[in-house]
Design an enzyme around this catalytic site. Structure first.
Site, PDB file in Angstrom:
ATOM      1  N   MET A  30       0.835  -1.198   0.000  1.00  0.00           N
ATOM      2  CA  MET A  30       0.000   0.000   0.000  1.00  0.00           C
ATOM      3  C   MET A  30       0.874   1.254   0.000  1.00  0.00           C
ATOM      4  SD  MET A  30      -3.400  -0.932   2.095  1.00  0.00           S
ATOM      5  CE  MET A  30      -2.738  -0.694   3.717  1.00  0.00           C
ATOM      6  N   GLY A  31       2.153   1.090  -0.332  1.00  0.00           N
ATOM      7  CA  GLY A  31       3.036   2.244  -0.447  1.00  0.00           C
ATOM      8  C   GLY A  31       3.522   2.755   0.898  1.00  0.00           C
ATOM      9  N   HIS A  37       9.418  -3.333   3.283  1.00  0.00           N
ATOM     10  CA  HIS A  37       8.910  -3.570   1.928  1.00  0.00           C
ATOM     11  C   HIS A  37      10.074  -3.882   0.973  1.00  0.00           C
ATOM     12  CE1 HIS A  37       5.662  -0.613   3.345  1.00  0.00           C
ATOM     13  NE2 HIS A  37       4.964  -1.675   3.017  1.00  0.00           N
ATOM     14  N   SER A 188       6.745  -0.197  10.017  1.00  0.00           N
ATOM     15  CA  SER A 188       5.386  -0.100   9.493  1.00  0.00           C
ATOM     16  C   SER A 188       5.193   1.291   8.905  1.00  0.00           C
ATOM     17  CB  SER A 188       4.376  -0.319  10.624  1.00  0.00           C
ATOM     18  OG  SER A 188       3.113   0.167  10.247  1.00  0.00           O
TER      19      SER A 188
END
Ligand code: AMP
Length: 283
Positions: A30-31, A37, A188
């Site tokens: 979700m960027g 990531h 996060s």
């Protein structure tokens, strides 16, 4: 890196690459990308000819409109990070492209069993239906050989294992370890909403899980649960939504350490209005 905003164009391109024998690794996100990531992108790069990443803030998985609105969207920076990481294809679809013809109002319903209303699902009604809908659609577009998911969202991995198995796909799921800040806090996209003091104190979540992993045999699950919750709630403005010990296979909670061969401690903590997830394999 090639950027596609249209699902059909991305599909055409990827079909062509597949026909010429290229393996495809896929990292859905979700960027608001961070090193966690990027570790998935790196692993996908090492194991596939072509790496596809998607950035889509999926409205269907937010049960809190405020959370959706506040979700960070630093797209220029994300593009830069993915380019530097050597990602080959970035899919940036629109809501209309993922959910055509009022699809958002008529989501497909998946039979996710107990996963749907347990723990994260209980606190966020509809969340996992939203996750299953978007990932099903993204998998149809990308049709990857390998799908890279973070252990950080443990229950989400269980839902997507179910999805892949029940939609008859041959995609292989690769579960990647949790990347953490120096103090142990799981990385996060939501961490940027924590102030410096909360960022510092949030390491207690990690420390509690570590304590559980090191000492579980000394306590019954319910005793250890109470100790960990008390420890985490010693952080000012923190409240534990859940902290459970689950069988890693069935994702049912255990009442006795002998109930499962492998056990994961999973928790969700609200800290000054920010929802923080973490987990650790303890057995
Ligand atoms: P998100 O953008 O939050 O939907 O996350 C996209 C993917 O990155 C999911 O598979 C997450 O589990 C994974 N992920 C998120 N945070 C981390 C982390 N700290 N370490 C490793 N993977 C992560």
């Amino acid at each position: 890196m090639i950027l596609f905003r249209k699902a059909a164009a991305a599909s055409d391109f990827l079909n062509g690459r597949r026909m010429s024998g290229k393996s495809i690794g896929f990292v859905p996100t979700m960027g608001a990308l961070h090193a966690g990531h990027l570790s998935l992108v790196e692993k996908a790069k090492a194991e596939n000819n072509l790496v596809v990443c998607s950035i889509f803030v999926n409205p269907a998985q937010f049960n809190d409109p405020g959370d959706l609105e506040r979700y960070p969207r630093p797209i220029e920076r994300d593009i830069e990070l993915l380019t530097l990481a050597g990602c080959d294809v970035l899919l940036l679809p629109s809501v209309e492209d993922i959910y055509p013809r009022e699809g958002l109002l008529h989501l497909h319903r998946y039979d996710l069993g107990h996963l749907e209303h347990f723990l994260e699902g209980r606190s966020r009604p509809g969340h996992f239906q939203g996750v299953a809908n978007v990932v099903d659609r993204l998998l149809s577009i990308v049709n990857p050989d390998n799908l890279y998911l973070g252990q950080k969202d443990f229950q989400q991995v269980k839902v997507l294992e179910w999805l892949v198995a029940h939609t008859g796909r041959s995609t292989h799921i690769v579960i990647c370890p949790i990347l953490r800040e120096e103090n142990g806090l799981a990385m996060s996209s939501r961490n940027i909403r924590l102030d410096a003091s909360n960022l510092e104190k949030a390491c207690i979540i990690f420390q509690s899980l570590q304590f559980a992993a090191a000492n579980y045999q000394l306590y019954a699950p319910s005793e250890l649960q109470a100790i960990c919750i008390k420890h985490i709630e010693s952080i000012p403005n923190a409240s534990v939504d859940y902290l459970e010990f689950c069988d890693t296979g069935s994702f049912q909670s255990v009442n006795d350490w002998r109930d499962a061969e492998h056990i994961v401690a999973v928790t969700a903590v609200m800290l000054s209005g920010v929802r923080l997830l973490d987990n650790m394999l303890i057995k």
